[in-house]
Design a protein around this motif. Structure first.
Motif, PDB file in Angstrom:
ATOM      1  N   GLU A   1       0.827  -1.204   0.000  1.00  0.00           N
ATOM      2  CA  GLU A   1       0.000   0.000   0.000  1.00  0.00           C
ATOM      3  C   GLU A   1       0.865   1.259   0.000  1.00  0.00           C
ATOM      4  OE1 GLU A   1      -3.201   0.120   2.854  1.00  0.00           O
ATOM      5  OE2 GLU A   1      -3.371  -2.061   2.846  1.00  0.00           O
TER       6      GLU A   1
ATOM      7  N   ASP B   1      -6.551   4.651   2.947  1.00  0.00           N
ATOM      8  CA  ASP B   1      -7.045   3.940   4.125  1.00  0.00           C
ATOM      9  C   ASP B   1      -8.384   4.501   4.607  1.00  0.00           C
ATOM     10  OD1 ASP B   1      -6.509   1.727   5.586  1.00  0.00           O
ATOM     11  OD2 ASP B   1      -4.852   2.564   6.729  1.00  0.00           O
TER      12      ASP B   1
ATOM     13  N   SER C   1     -13.888  -3.229   7.717  1.00  0.00           N
ATOM     14  CA  SER C   1     -13.025  -3.235   6.536  1.00  0.00           C
ATOM     15  C   SER C   1     -12.711  -1.811   6.082  1.00  0.00           C
ATOM     16  CB  SER C   1     -13.692  -4.011   5.396  1.00  0.00           C
ATOM     17  OG  SER C   1     -14.957  -3.455   5.105  1.00  0.00           O
TER      18      SER C   1
ATOM     19  N   ILE D   1     -10.990   0.737   2.580  1.00  0.00           N
ATOM     20  CA  ILE D   1     -10.619   0.885   1.169  1.00  0.00           C
ATOM     21  C   ILE D   1      -9.181   1.390   1.144  1.00  0.00           C
ATOM     22  CG2 ILE D   1     -11.080   2.134  -0.969  1.00  0.00           C
ATOM     23  CD1 ILE D   1     -14.012   2.266  -0.134  1.00  0.00           C
ATOM     24  N   ASP D   2      -8.306   0.688   0.447  1.00  0.00           N
ATOM     25  CA  ASP D   2      -6.877   1.037   0.465  1.00  0.00           C
ATOM     26  C   ASP D   2      -6.634   2.458  -0.044  1.00  0.00           C
ATOM     27  OD1 ASP D   2      -6.324  -1.442   1.463  1.00  0.00           O
ATOM     28  OD2 ASP D   2      -5.519  -2.273  -0.391  1.00  0.00           O
TER      29      ASP D   2
ATOM     30  N   ASP E   1      -7.318  -1.108  -4.890  1.00  0.00           N
ATOM     31  CA  ASP E   1      -6.920  -2.086  -3.874  1.00  0.00           C
ATOM     32  C   ASP E   1      -5.539  -2.601  -4.245  1.00  0.00           C
ATOM     33  OD1 ASP E   1      -7.027  -3.631  -1.654  1.00  0.00           O
ATOM     34  OD2 ASP E   1      -8.488  -5.081  -2.411  1.00  0.00           O
TER      35      ASP E   1
ATOM     36  N   LYS F   1      -2.493  -5.148  -4.157  1.00  0.00           N
ATOM     37  CA  LYS F   1      -2.245  -6.564  -3.943  1.00  0.00           C
ATOM     38  C   LYS F   1      -0.778  -6.862  -4.251  1.00  0.00           C
ATOM     39  CE  LYS F   1      -6.411  -7.531  -2.802  1.00  0.00           C
ATOM     40  NZ  LYS F   1      -6.706  -7.835  -1.377  1.00  0.00           N
TER      41      LYS F   1
ATOM     42  N   LEU G   1     -11.418 -11.524  -5.216  1.00  0.00           N
ATOM     43  CA  LEU G   1     -10.822 -10.191  -5.329  1.00  0.00           C
ATOM     44  C   LEU G   1     -11.713  -9.275  -6.160  1.00  0.00           C
ATOM     45  CD1 LEU G   1      -7.059 -11.087  -5.997  1.00  0.00           C
ATOM     46  CD2 LEU G   1      -8.177 -10.598  -3.810  1.00  0.00           C
TER      47      LEU G   1
ATOM     48  N   MET H   1     -13.881  -5.891  -4.945  1.00  0.00           N
ATOM     49  CA  MET H   1     -13.746  -4.593  -5.596  1.00  0.00           C
ATOM     50  C   MET H   1     -15.093  -4.035  -6.033  1.00  0.00           C
ATOM     51  SD  MET H   1     -10.784  -3.613  -5.266  1.00  0.00           S
ATOM     52  CE  MET H   1     -11.224  -2.105  -6.092  1.00  0.00           C
TER      53      MET H   1
ATOM     54  N   GLN I   1     -16.609  -2.494  -3.001  1.00  0.00           N
ATOM     55  CA  GLN I   1     -16.016  -1.200  -2.690  1.00  0.00           C
ATOM     56  C   GLN I   1     -16.518  -0.128  -3.649  1.00  0.00           C
ATOM     57  OE1 GLN I   1     -11.749  -1.226  -2.206  1.00  0.00           O
ATOM     58  NE2 GLN I   1     -11.759  -3.110  -1.020  1.00  0.00           N
TER      59      GLN I   1
ATOM     60  N   LEU J   1      -7.700  -3.097  -9.406  1.00  0.00           N
ATOM     61  CA  LEU J   1      -6.813  -3.976  -8.653  1.00  0.00           C
ATOM     62  C   LEU J   1      -5.388  -3.695  -9.117  1.00  0.00           C
ATOM     63  CD1 LEU J   1      -8.740  -7.383  -8.663  1.00  0.00           C
ATOM     64  CD2 LEU J   1      -8.015  -6.108  -6.637  1.00  0.00           C
TER      65      LEU J   1
END
Length: 299
Positions: free
Chosen positions: A134, A155, A163, A165-166, A179, A181, A214, A218, A221, A243
């Motif tokens: 991240e 964040d 949870s 959201i990145d 997100d 990964k 995954l 998404m 989100q 992603l």
């Protein structure tokens, strides 16, 4: 307008009154708290009630000393959040728990376990890797922000859930929900089946294994961000799920970097993606970013 909701102050940000008059930074003006609108002094004077005409029977009001109004800031700084903060906290929590469990084992076992798993169990180590991934994505988005492409948020808390959201990036073409990964040198592929006489099914694979979860995450989100914009001036802004595979090996063809509406990219491709051309100018992008920062606060 009710003058009780208007406070006179020296603006820290330039603004414009509803009458069209521009008010520069540092000038005194009114701030309508309920409407969140700048009011120029001319409109403020026009809306103020006229004083009563004194008569012989009217007692003059006592002299009142008016204290200077303390400067009140306009819109505060954008809360961009800290990338990887939630993942780092979860890693530290799990690492502390693993270290406590180690103390109950023999000295030899602790030495061997500490050598092969210095960051705790594999599931614990994954949170540390995720936080580092991240951070690298945030660095790429910071470069895009400094280039004037848009505004990044990190964040973000999902309302009603634990949870997060990145990353969010508000660009000219819309809001990107990103997100991160981290799959070191993992081959990313999209497998398609069906079609012709039936619906086409797209499957995301990482190292040859199905990772449809995954894609599902998404899409969820994307719905969260769309709901956050609903009922506002930013409703209808395109929301694009992404992603970002840090150090992953992505398909060569662009058509294979999409699966069920979710974009797939690496760090270099992310910078190009968020810089896509669109209808949102810089003022609009900042407005949407401030709205999302309030409705989806940082962790």
């Amino acid at each position: 307008m009710p003058t009780s909701d208007v406070k006179v102050m020296r603006l820290r940000y330039a603004g414009s009154c509803s009458c069209g008059a521009a008010v520069d930074k540092g000038e005194r003006a009114g701030w309508d708290r309920s409407a969140r609108q700048v009011v120029c002094l001319r409109c403020l004077d026009a809306s103020a009630p006229s004083p009563p005409t004194p008569t012989a029977s009217t007692t003059p009001p006592p002299e009142v000393t008016v204290e200077p109004v303390e400067d009140e800031p306009g819109p505060g700084p954008l809360d961009i959040g800290v990338a990887g903060a939630a993942a780092q906290r979860e890693y530290e929590r799990r690492k502390t728990k693993d270290d406590a469990a180690r103390t109950e084992r023999s000295r030899i076992w602790r030495a061997l376990n500490g050598f092969f798993y210095p960051d705790g169990r594999q599931s614990t180590h994954a949170w540390k890797v995720g936080a580092e991934g991240e951070t690298r994505v945030a660095a790429a988005l910071l470069a895009a922000t400094e280039a004037g492409t848009g505004y990044a948020l990190h964040d973000r808390r999902v309302p009603g859930k634990r949870s997060n959201i990145d990353h969010l990036f508000v660009g000219a073409a819309g809001v990107y929900v990103i997100d991160a990964k981290f799959y070191k040198n993992a081959e990313i592929s999209v497998e398609r089946s069906g079609g012709l006489f039936g619906p086409q099914v797209e499957t995301l694979k990482v190292k040859g294994r199905k990772r449809d979860a995954l894609v599902t995450a998404m899409k969820a989100q994307q719905e969260v961000v769309t709901a956050a914009l609903a009922g506002t001036n930013a409703a209808g802004t395109p929301v694009v799920p992404v992603l970002c595979f840090v150090d992953g090996l992505l398909p060569m063809w662009e058509r294979n970097r999409r699966v069920d509406g979710v974009r797939l990219c690496g760090l270099k491709g992310l910078s190009k993606l968020v810089a896509s051309q669109g209808d949102c100018d810089d003022a609009r992008r900042l407005e949407v970013a401030r709205l999302l920062a309030i409705r989806l606060p940082s962790m």
